[in-house]
Design a protein around this motif. Structure first.
Motif: not given
Length: 102
Positions: A88-91, A95-96, A98-101
């Motif tokens: 869960x932590x890795x996922x 996601x964070x 990708x959203x920052x990029x």
């Protein structure tokens, strides 16, 4: 964090019991009753606990749950909630990123 730990333990236990139950799906009720009686004679903790709560002849679902619990040996899967939390932590971290990029 505590809620995540409790959730991961519950999900992991449910998955282990479900997989073991599916594996033992073709067992007849007579076989379950015999295995449950053997577990009571062996003084298996969970089988004796079911007997103490539901009486000497518990419902078939309780007997089956006792046999599945014994077959699953959930205490040997102590590491599974840790894998769930790490995944869960890795996922979430991915996601964070990708959203920052974007």
């Amino acid at each position: 964090m505590f809620a995540l730990l409790v959730l991961s333990v519950v999900v992991s236990l449910a998955l282990v019991l479900l997989i073991t139950s599916r594996y033992m799906e073709n067992m007849t009720q007579a076989e379950v009753a015999v295995r449950w009686a053997a577990l009571v004679v062996q003084q298996d903790y969970f089988a004796v606990w079911v007997k103490d709560i539901l009486g000497p002849v518990p419902p078939s679902w309780a007997q089956r749950l006792s046999v599945v619990w014994y077959q699953a040996q959930p205490q040997t899967w102590w590491w599974l909630p840790l894998v769930f939390i790490a995944t869960r932590s890795l996922v979430i971290r991915g996601v964070r990123r990708r959203s920052d990029r974007m």
